[in-house]
Design a protein around this motif. Structure first.
Motif, mmCIF file in Angstrom:
data_model
loop_
_atom_site.group_PDB
_atom_site.id
_atom_site.type_symbol
_atom_site.label_atom_id
_atom_site.label_comp_id
_atom_site.label_asym_id
_atom_site.label_seq_id
_atom_site.Cartn_x
_atom_site.Cartn_y
_atom_site.Cartn_z
ATOM 1 N N VAL A 1 42.978 82.905 49.064
ATOM 2 C CA VAL A 1 43.053 84.357 48.895
ATOM 3 C C VAL A 1 42.123 84.834 47.783
ATOM 4 O O VAL A 1 41.627 85.968 47.826
ATOM 5 N N GLU A 2 41.874 83.983 46.791
ATOM 6 C CA GLU A 2 40.956 84.367 45.728
ATOM 7 C C GLU A 2 39.557 84.639 46.288
ATOM 8 O O GLU A 2 38.863 85.566 45.848
ATOM 9 N N LYS B 1 48.968 84.885 52.211
ATOM 10 C CA LYS B 1 47.844 84.577 53.097
ATOM 11 C C LYS B 1 48.278 84.664 54.557
ATOM 12 O O LYS B 1 47.511 85.109 55.421
ATOM 13 N N ALA C 1 39.574 88.026 48.125
ATOM 14 C CA ALA C 1 39.537 89.125 47.167
ATOM 15 C C ALA C 1 38.150 89.283 46.561
ATOM 16 O O ALA C 1 37.634 90.403 46.433
ATOM 17 N N LYS D 1 42.639 89.327 42.927
ATOM 18 C CA LYS D 1 43.687 88.727 43.758
ATOM 19 C C LYS D 1 44.953 89.571 43.700
ATOM 20 O O LYS D 1 45.649 89.729 44.712
#
Length: 223
Positions: free
Chosen positions: A37-38, A58, A41, A48
């Motif tokens: 997810v980082e 996620k 973002a 994040k």
């Protein structure tokens, strides 16, 4: 002149779409398991923490990608089928064309390949995809085939497997496009328009009402 507050508001409204676009890019490129997810973002230009304001995990982000880019088309396709006035052959042709234009020719065509390769490791996503994409998509195809049977344009068939016969070439094309086509050069390239035209020809020849019904052989009973 647009003030800073208005610009920030517009930017905030655009963030979910930007996050979904970034997530689609990364899911298709790296797969579900390898996407963090980082990274999503960062690609979308937010933190994040901001991502989690819109999508709490996620898994929920992936589900939103599928709804945005695939299952979101089903309502309009259902409406088109309901009001279609041409032949069932033309309806099936439009079905393949619309799938290609809205999914196959877009990055979203990488999602079926992702599900085929990773659903076993993420059964909850597999169940979601079955419910959100496979079942409603199959129902739409079944409506087209049943319409053709009812009108005498297609011969009687086992609808379950008739649906698979329509879906299988689309799935193959999506997987090929995101695998061998991307790495094996011109000799491995499939021209989608010609491929879909050939598939449609084969489907209509097999489904045609002018051919006598014959039960398919049960391979498990063959000697």
């Amino acid at each position: 002149m647009i003030d800073a507050h208005t610009r920030r508001a517009r930017r905030k409204d655009a963030r979910p779409s930007e996050l979904l676009s970034a997530a689609l890019d990364l899911f298709v490129e790296k797969g579900y398991a390898a996407t963090r997810v980082e990274e999503v973002a960062s690609l979308a230009g937010v933190s994040k923490g901001t991502l989690f304001l819109y999508f709490p995990s996620k898994e929920e982000l992936f589900k939103a990608v599928v709804r945005e880019h695939i299952s979101g088309h089903f309502a309009s396709w259902s409406e088109e089928i309901e009001h279609f006035e041409g032949s069932s052959q033309d309806m099936l042709r439009d079905c393949l064309k619309s799938w290609w234009e809205n999914i196959g020719a877009t990055k979203a065509s990488g999602i079926p390949k992702l599900m085929m390769s990773e659903a076993r490791n993420f059964p909850e996503l597999g169940a979601f995809y079955q419910q959100e994409v496979i079942q409603p998509g199959s129902a739409l195809i079944a409506r087209i085939l049943q319409r053709g049977i009812t009108r005498g344009e297609f011969r009687p068939m086992d609808l379950k497997y008739g649906v698979y016969m329509v879906m299988a070439p689309l799935l193959f094309l999506a997987m090929w496009t995101h695998s061998l086509d991307a790495c094996c050069g011109p000799q491995a390239r499939i021209e989608p328009d010609k491929y879909l035209a050939a598939q449609l020809d084969m489907l209509l020849y097999g489904f045609g009402a002018g051919h006598p019904p014959q039960a398919p052989a049960n391979l498990s009973n063959s000697e």
